[in-house]
Design an enzyme around this catalytic site. Sequence first.
Site, PDB file in Angstrom:
ATOM      1  N   CYS A 108       1.400  16.958 -11.440  1.00  0.00           N
ATOM      2  CA  CYS A 108       2.803  16.573 -11.370  1.00  0.00           C
ATOM      3  C   CYS A 108       3.542  17.600 -12.209  1.00  0.00           C
ATOM      4  CB  CYS A 108       3.059  15.170 -11.914  1.00  0.00           C
ATOM      5  SG  CYS A 108       4.818  14.809 -12.051  1.00  0.00           S
ATOM      6  N   CYS A 111       6.661  15.701 -14.402  1.00  0.00           N
ATOM      7  CA  CYS A 111       6.297  14.997 -15.638  1.00  0.00           C
ATOM      8  C   CYS A 111       4.814  14.639 -15.596  1.00  0.00           C
ATOM      9  CB  CYS A 111       7.184  13.790 -15.892  1.00  0.00           C
ATOM     10  SG  CYS A 111       7.422  12.674 -14.507  1.00  0.00           S
ATOM     11  N   SER A 112       4.485  13.479 -15.066  1.00  0.00           N
ATOM     12  CA  SER A 112       3.077  13.072 -15.077  1.00  0.00           C
ATOM     13  C   SER A 112       2.852  11.982 -14.045  1.00  0.00           C
ATOM     14  CB  SER A 112       2.702  12.554 -16.459  1.00  0.00           C
ATOM     15  OG  SER A 112       3.633  11.552 -16.834  1.00  0.00           O
ATOM     16  N   CYS A 113       3.539  12.058 -12.904  1.00  0.00           N
ATOM     17  CA  CYS A 113       3.357  11.057 -11.853  1.00  0.00           C
ATOM     18  C   CYS A 113       1.887  11.054 -11.435  1.00  0.00           C
ATOM     19  CB  CYS A 113       4.257  11.374 -10.661  1.00  0.00           C
ATOM     20  SG  CYS A 113       6.007  11.371 -11.110  1.00  0.00           S
TER      21      CYS A 113
END
Lengths: 209, 112
Positions: A108, A111-113
């Site tokens: 991602c 961000c950090s999906c």
Amino acid sequence: MPHDHSDHPHSLLPPDPALRIKALETLLTRKGLVDPAALDAIIDTYETKIGPQNGAHVVARAWSDPAFKAALLEDATAVVRALGYYGRQGEHMVVVENTEDVHNMVVCTLCSCYPWPLLGIPPGWYKSDAYRARAVRAPRAVLAEFGVTLPRETAVRVWDSTAEVRYLVLPQRPDGTEGLDETALKGLVTRDSMIGTALARRPDGAAAP
Amino acid sequence: MSGAPEPVFSEPWHAQVFALTVHLNDAGHFSWPEWAQRFGATLKRHGLAKDLDGGDDYFSAWLETLEALLSERDLARADQVAELRAAWKAAYLATPHGAPVHLAEERGGGQG
């Protein structure tokens, strides 16, 4: 929590961010916007109930059942929902299959999906700038750092997750697993193999990194 | 990566800020795509100065994003948060080691 030092006259002061979060919690609880018990339940769920074992179940099933696999690749969201894996961050899931020709890897860059219902909370490295920036630019170099070297003719595809679409890699079923049932297969499916930064374990114990 | 299991959250406050955000999202105070956009922007801003390691710095960016969003929505004004933060700090400093910590006005009250 009590500990051994008896020379602290007062409680250990938590780090600054912890105090800021306590302040937010107190304020929002007083306003009736937050239920502290619900916060504890969320933490408990992600610490103990949701994790890569869910994704491993899906992968092992796909390896064992061709009809399930076909349906999974067609509409992962519906298929995993039927197994009970749904909820936050799993609204639209896509499963991408590794083959001799293509190796898939998930990142991602925003961000950090991450597909929470199948893999839980992402590991630190998934959230690091080093991984997020380089997975797209230099996927083979990143894979090499994870100990994965692919044949030159295998293409690498990198999937950039978003808040709307989460990807799960269906790793290749390792050789020598013909006689294994779903439960035994599940033990070969690591978290990293479903992110695409590792291969599934081999039954002889050769651990994928 | 080693084979040893890693904790889901490496610090208690990581878990707390995560849970608070998820809870507020569940309650409809903001959508997740909106959260991801804002959080991504904070990470990008922080990442200009140094490479973020995905641990404390990641959740610091997370907390900063949440504070800004709640302040903007008038759900938690910055001055009120600062005041409560100071109150919590004072409570920790005033509580004997090992005893449960409560805010001054709640001590001895119904809050367990």
